[in-house]
Design an enzyme around this catalytic site. Structure first.
Site, PDB file in Angstrom:
ATOM      1  N   GLY A  44       1.348  11.903  -1.944  1.00 51.71           N
ATOM      2  CA  GLY A  44      -0.093  11.731  -2.112  1.00 51.71           C
ATOM      3  C   GLY A  44      -0.769  12.998  -1.614  1.00 51.71           C
ATOM      4  O   GLY A  44      -0.109  14.031  -1.389  1.00 51.71           O
ATOM      5  N   ALA A  46      -1.917  13.857   1.258  1.00 53.37           N
ATOM      6  CA  ALA A  46      -1.445  14.360   2.545  1.00 53.37           C
ATOM      7  C   ALA A  46      -0.056  14.992   2.399  1.00 53.37           C
ATOM      8  O   ALA A  46       0.178  16.126   2.835  1.00 53.37           O
ATOM      9  CB  ALA A  46      -1.423  13.235   3.574  1.00 53.37           C
ATOM     10  N   ARG A 332     -19.491   0.782   5.168  1.00 55.16           N
ATOM     11  CA  ARG A 332     -18.807  -0.290   4.437  1.00 55.16           C
ATOM     12  C   ARG A 332     -18.695  -1.591   5.223  1.00 55.16           C
ATOM     13  O   ARG A 332     -18.839  -2.672   4.659  1.00 55.16           O
ATOM     14  CB  ARG A 332     -17.403   0.184   4.071  1.00 55.16           C
ATOM     15  CG  ARG A 332     -17.455   1.273   3.062  1.00 55.16           C
ATOM     16  CD  ARG A 332     -16.117   1.888   2.801  1.00 55.16           C
ATOM     17  NE  ARG A 332     -16.303   2.919   1.785  1.00 55.16           N
ATOM     18  CZ  ARG A 332     -15.339   3.691   1.331  1.00 55.16           C
ATOM     19  NH1 ARG A 332     -14.110   3.561   1.797  1.00 55.16           N
ATOM     20  NH2 ARG A 332     -15.581   4.588   0.411  1.00 55.16           N
ATOM     21  N   HIS A 403      -9.317  -2.557   1.441  1.00 52.73           N
ATOM     22  CA  HIS A 403      -9.341  -1.273   0.753  1.00 52.73           C
ATOM     23  C   HIS A 403      -8.561  -0.167   1.471  1.00 52.73           C
ATOM     24  O   HIS A 403      -7.930   0.671   0.836  1.00 52.73           O
ATOM     25  CB  HIS A 403     -10.798  -0.846   0.613  1.00 52.73           C
ATOM     26  CG  HIS A 403     -10.990   0.481  -0.036  1.00 52.73           C
ATOM     27  ND1 HIS A 403     -10.642   0.719  -1.344  1.00 52.73           N
ATOM     28  CD2 HIS A 403     -11.495   1.650   0.432  1.00 52.73           C
ATOM     29  CE1 HIS A 403     -10.926   1.975  -1.663  1.00 52.73           C
ATOM     30  NE2 HIS A 403     -11.434   2.565  -0.592  1.00 52.73           N
TER      31      HIS A 403
HETATM   32  C1  LIG Z   1      -9.313   2.623  -5.478  1.00 52.15           C
HETATM   33  C2  LIG Z   1      -9.444   3.578  -4.331  1.00 52.15           C
HETATM   34  C3  LIG Z   1     -10.416   4.565  -4.356  1.00 52.15           C
HETATM   35  C4  LIG Z   1     -10.554   5.445  -3.283  1.00 52.15           C
HETATM   36  N1  LIG Z   1     -11.520   6.410  -3.332  1.00 52.15           N
HETATM   37  C5  LIG Z   1     -11.636   7.275  -2.298  1.00 52.15           C
HETATM   38  C6  LIG Z   1     -12.626   8.298  -2.330  1.00 52.15           C
HETATM   39  O1  LIG Z   1     -13.383   8.425  -3.277  1.00 52.15           O
HETATM   40  N2  LIG Z   1     -12.706   9.138  -1.269  1.00 52.15           N
HETATM   41  C7  LIG Z   1     -11.878   9.036  -0.192  1.00 52.15           C
HETATM   42  O2  LIG Z   1     -11.999   9.833   0.737  1.00 52.15           O
HETATM   43  N3  LIG Z   1     -10.926   8.073  -0.153  1.00 52.15           N
HETATM   44  C8  LIG Z   1     -10.782   7.204  -1.163  1.00 52.15           C
HETATM   45  N4  LIG Z   1      -9.815   6.236  -1.117  1.00 52.15           N
HETATM   46  C9  LIG Z   1      -8.814   6.272  -0.041  1.00 52.15           C
HETATM   47  C10 LIG Z   1      -7.778   7.364  -0.343  1.00 52.15           C
HETATM   48  O3  LIG Z   1      -7.525   7.391  -1.718  1.00 52.15           O
HETATM   49  C11 LIG Z   1      -6.464   7.151   0.388  1.00 52.15           C
HETATM   50  O4  LIG Z   1      -6.686   6.852   1.724  1.00 52.15           O
HETATM   51  C12 LIG Z   1      -5.615   8.420   0.312  1.00 52.15           C
HETATM   52  O5  LIG Z   1      -5.505   8.867  -1.011  1.00 52.15           O
HETATM   53  C13 LIG Z   1      -4.248   8.207   0.921  1.00 52.15           C
HETATM   54  O6  LIG Z   1      -3.507   9.383   0.722  1.00 52.15           O
HETATM   55  P1  LIG Z   1      -2.089   9.562   1.394  1.00 52.15           P
HETATM   56  O7  LIG Z   1      -1.581  10.893   0.967  1.00 52.15           O
HETATM   57  O8  LIG Z   1      -2.177   9.296   2.841  1.00 52.15           O
HETATM   58  O9  LIG Z   1      -1.180   8.395   0.771  1.00 52.15           O
HETATM   59  P2  LIG Z   1      -0.871   7.940  -0.741  1.00 52.15           P
HETATM   60  O10 LIG Z   1      -1.693   8.634  -1.749  1.00 52.15           O
HETATM   61  O11 LIG Z   1      -0.888   6.457  -0.708  1.00 52.15           O
HETATM   62  O12 LIG Z   1       0.593   8.439  -0.976  1.00 52.15           O
HETATM   63  C14 LIG Z   1       1.703   7.810  -0.391  1.00 52.15           C
HETATM   64  C15 LIG Z   1       2.962   8.485  -0.898  1.00 52.15           C
HETATM   65  O13 LIG Z   1       4.055   8.034  -0.135  1.00 52.15           O
HETATM   66  C16 LIG Z   1       5.110   7.650  -0.983  1.00 52.15           C
HETATM   67  N5  LIG Z   1       5.850   6.611  -0.266  1.00 52.15           N
HETATM   68  C17 LIG Z   1       5.360   5.574   0.449  1.00 52.15           C
HETATM   69  N6  LIG Z   1       6.351   4.893   1.042  1.00 52.15           N
HETATM   70  C18 LIG Z   1       7.493   5.521   0.679  1.00 52.15           C
HETATM   71  C19 LIG Z   1       8.852   5.271   0.952  1.00 52.15           C
HETATM   72  N7  LIG Z   1       9.245   4.265   1.733  1.00 52.15           N
HETATM   73  N8  LIG Z   1       9.778   6.100   0.385  1.00 52.15           N
HETATM   74  C20 LIG Z   1       9.392   7.139  -0.415  1.00 52.15           C
HETATM   75  N9  LIG Z   1       8.105   7.414  -0.692  1.00 52.15           N
HETATM   76  C21 LIG Z   1       7.182   6.609  -0.147  1.00 52.15           C
HETATM   77  C22 LIG Z   1       4.458   7.202  -2.258  1.00 52.15           C
HETATM   78  O14 LIG Z   1       5.375   7.315  -3.328  1.00 52.15           O
HETATM   79  C23 LIG Z   1       3.314   8.214  -2.343  1.00 52.15           C
HETATM   80  O15 LIG Z   1       3.810   9.398  -2.929  1.00 52.15           O
HETATM   81  C24 LIG Z   1      -9.693   5.331  -2.174  1.00 52.15           C
HETATM   82  C25 LIG Z   1      -8.727   4.329  -2.132  1.00 52.15           C
HETATM   83  C26 LIG Z   1      -8.609   3.438  -3.198  1.00 52.15           C
HETATM   84  C27 LIG Z   1      -7.627   2.330  -3.098  1.00 52.15           C
END
Ligand SMILES: Cc1cc2nc3c(=O)[nH]c(=O)nc-3n(C[C@H](O)[C@H](O)[C@H](O)COP(=O)(O)OP(=O)(O)OC[C@H]3O[C@@H](n4cnc5c(N)ncnc54)[C@H](O)[C@@H]3O)c2cc1C
Length: 640
Positions: A44, A46, A332, A403
């Site tokens: 994702g 991060a 929110r 959410h």
């Molecule tokens: C519908 C929606 C709209 C949103 N809109 C906004 C917005 O406009 N602005 C904002 O700031 N935030 C928004 N958010 C929140 C934001 O999108 C998320 O908090 C953020 O994208 C999370 O990013 P991340 O990189 O931490 O994790 P994620 O994007 O969830 O990525 C997780 C990754 O980990 C991998 N993974 C997980 N577990 C495992 C495992 N056991 N083995 C291998 N791979 C694994 C997955 O495959 C994925 O690649 C929104 C959230 C939602 C649900």
């Protein structure tokens, strides 16, 4: 309580901490970086940002995702935007103001030093993404455009239509693929982390399962980075991608990493209301819509009239009435509780009376149809497709839904968990958002963590390992974890019971939503704590997991994740029960002001609760990180 946690916050004035820290940390010279292996789990925002940056710096990076492409990470769903204190609009924004809004928005339950750093880095993120070619919306003169999000009186949210996450992720993905091409990053799609391996108390690697062949494998590295997203799907119904889960951080927790504030869940006020009991997913309508949409309910209870038949004088714009200063853009948690109250009082709208209106008629009159379409076109289209109603002519119906999760693995200022060498980024860590995240700040945090914080802090740990090879996967520590994982998978397949994995997940979701959802009480939480262990036992005795391990088997994937949710959710309820106060998204009905707002207890709960695993069915041990506030004065949040 067994110990006080040290977050290793740097000395010095708040505004200088990050600079001072970088100066005093140990570095790894460019020529030595290729001698270090780093595992990054998650692609994702991060994870992709971290892996691309570490690769660019010259480390040897291995990336894992259970998706078939890194681009499918849940981050792609983010709609509304990303905050940054650029003050392009000249409306009074600054790093200090973004810092203050975020601390206040989180109801004073976040770490000042981290939030200040986040506000400082926010401006660099936008420059980084623009350089990658992310097509942010622009004003006529060419400057990047911004809009407003909840909990702020300035306009600091940068956006790309309603697809900001997608565009940001494409930017990070391109940077990542460039490193794959250059050979610094090795990509492992369709591979799921099933456990974390420690050697002599340090992170040594991970054990994975290939989702296509079922092959179990160990991978070792000098450091392991988890960027595996949030756990909102514990509730079954949420706005998260269906695959989002808790497994990676729960497995790390079981190996010793502390789980912080697991009860801090964000309920988003603008989701499409559920239409029946069998629904498996909820859809978000971006918070950006509250820039122009006005939220209201009929003043009359059980009003049978269609919205166009209800005159202005018989409508209650309850957010504008209760919070005139912020109006529809209150944070929110505040907006969600207010909407719930209206629905509970019998003023809900729609066939199931489970929504409130989000109405664009004023804005359409003021700005015209084309402007509305330009700003929100794809969101309106999505709403129309799901509900069959045209939001240009009929007000949207919305209701709060799970959410985002502010809780997660505890990390210090360097984003390292209490397990040396185990780093946690993005939504997976307990984050900078305290008890309530302001809109558009998750993308900011994920990208800050990945592009800017981790690459600067991981050096301090790695420098101490210079010359040491990673623990080989032939080490008995790996074999031991591999056999545990194998046994777990085989046990799930062997039950051969009568109920589907989804049935158990749905039941768990109901228990959590009813008892540990938007409102919690000691009674409801005790009830949940009484119901979860028998449900977990029933799962292990009666679940039916179809198919085999050696093939692509989604039933098996889900079973492992639900098994972990069934353990994790007990901790979530326990944390909510222990926190005898209301703050942000954690609303204990026993602790509220006369006006029904969250009532904190700063004397007794101004801390991060970080739990240590002591065994399934055992009471976890509580560690506390006391929160010191130097720059802001703690006050009852007010958005009036
Ligand atoms: C519908 C929606 C709209 C949103 N809109 C906004 C917005 O406009 N602005 C904002 O700031 N935030 C928004 N958010 C929140 C934001 O999108 C998320 O908090 C953020 O994208 C999370 O990013 P991340 O990189 O931490 O994790 P994620 O994007 O969830 O990525 C997780 C990754 O980990 C991998 N993974 C997980 N577990 C495992 C495992 N056991 N083995 C291998 N791979 C694994 C997955 O495959 C994925 O690649 C929104 C959230 C939602 C649900």
């Amino acid at each position: 309580m067994i110990g006080e946690l040290d977050a290793r916050i740097p000395e010095g004035p708040l505004a200088d901490k990050w600079d001072n820290h970088r100066f005093h940390e140990k570095l790894v010279a460019p020529a030595n970086r290729r001698r270090f292996d780093v595992i990054v789990v998650g692609t994702g925002l991060a994870g992709a940002a971290a892996a691309a940056t570490l690769g660019e710096l010259g480390y040897r990076v291995k990336v894992f995702t259970f998706h078939d492409s890194p681009r499918r990470a849940h981050s792609i769903a983010a709609q509304g935007g990303i905050n940054a204190a650029k003050n392009y609009k000249n409306d009074g924004d600054s790093i200090d103001r973004l810092f203050y809004d975020t601390i206040k928005g989180g109801d004073y339950r976040s770490r000042e030093a981290n939030v200040y750093r986040l506000a400082q880095i926010s401006v660099e993120i936008i420059d980084q993404c623009v350089a990658q070619g992310v097509p942010f919306a622009r004003e006529y003169g060419g400057l990047l455009d911004t809009r407003s999000f909840g909990g702020a009186q300035v306009s600091r949210t940068f956006y790309a239509r309603g697809q900001t996450g997608q565009q940001l992720l494409l930017g990070a993905y391109q940077a990542l693929e460039r490193q794959v091409h250059l050979g610094t990053v090795e990509m492992h799609p369709r591979v799921e982390l099933l456990d974390v391996v420690l050697k002599d108390g340090r992170a040594a690697g991970i054990v994975t399962r290939d989702l296509v062949t079922g092959e179990m494998r160990s991978h070792s590295a000098h450091a392991v980075v988890l960027a595996t997203g949030g756990y909102g799907n514990a509730f079954y119904l949420s706005t998260n991608a269906k695959n989002s889960n808790v497994t990676a951080i729960w497995r790390a927790h079981r190996r010793g990493a502390l789980m912080a504030n697991p009860c801090f869940t964000q309920i988003h006020p603008t989701c499409i209301p559920a239409s029946d009991d069998f629904q498996s997913k909820l859809t978000l309508m971006s918070e950006s819509l509250r820039n122009d949409g006005r939220i209201w309910v009929p003043k009359q209870m059980d009003d049978p009239r269609s919205p166009d038949q209800i005159p202005e004088s018989e409508r209650d714009y309850f957010l504008e009435r209760r919070y005139p200063a912020f109006g529809n853009l209150v944070p929110r948690d505040v907006a969600s509780r207010a909407a719930k109250r209206e629905v509970d009082s019998g003023r809900g709208v729609g066939p199931l009376k489970n929504g409130v209106y989000l109405d664009f008629s004023d804005a359409a009159g003021r700005l015209g149809h084309d402007s509305i379409e330009e700003r929100y076109g794809n969101l309106f289209q999505m709403y129309d497709r799901i509900t069959g109603e045209d939001p240009y002519t009929v007000p949207m119906r919305i209701y709060p839904a799970v959410h985002y999760t502010m809780g997660g693995l505890w990390v210090d200022y360097n984003l390292m968990s209490n397990v040396p060498g185990l780093y946690v980024l993005g939504e997976a860590n307990f984050s900078d958002h305290g008890a309530n995240r302001l809109g558009a700040s998750a993308l900011m945090q994920g990208l800050a963590d990945g592009y800017f914080v981790l690459p600067n802090t991981i050096t301090d740990y790695l420098a101490g390992l210079l010359g040491d090879p990673p623990v080989p996967t032939s080490d008995p520590a790996f074999a031991a974890v591999e056999s545990e994982v194998d046994e777990r998978v085989r046990a799930l397949l062997a039950v051969n019971g009568s109920r589907t994995v989804d049935w158990f997940h749905r039941e768990l979701g109901k228990v959590l939503w009813d008892n540990c959802g938007m409102e919690r009480s000691a009674d409801s939480l005790k009830k949940a704590l009484g119901e979860i262990p028998p449900l977990r036992a029933e799962f292990h005795a009666d679940v039916r997991v179809l198919g085999e391990n050696e093939t692509f088997n989604q039933s098996l994937e889900k079973a492992g994740r639900v098994a972990d949710f069934l353990e994790f959710s007990e901790l979530m309820c326990l944390d909510a029960l222990h926190r005898e106060e209301s703050c942000g998204g954690h609303f204990r009905v026993e602790h509220q002001t006369e006006e029904g707002e969250a009532l904190r207890d700063d004397d007794n709960f101004s801390y991060v609760a970080a739990w240590e695993f002591t065994g399934v069915d055992e009471k976890p041990a509580l560690h506390k990180e006391l929160l010191d506030f130097e720059a802001v004065e703690l006050a009852q949040r007010s958005y009036k």
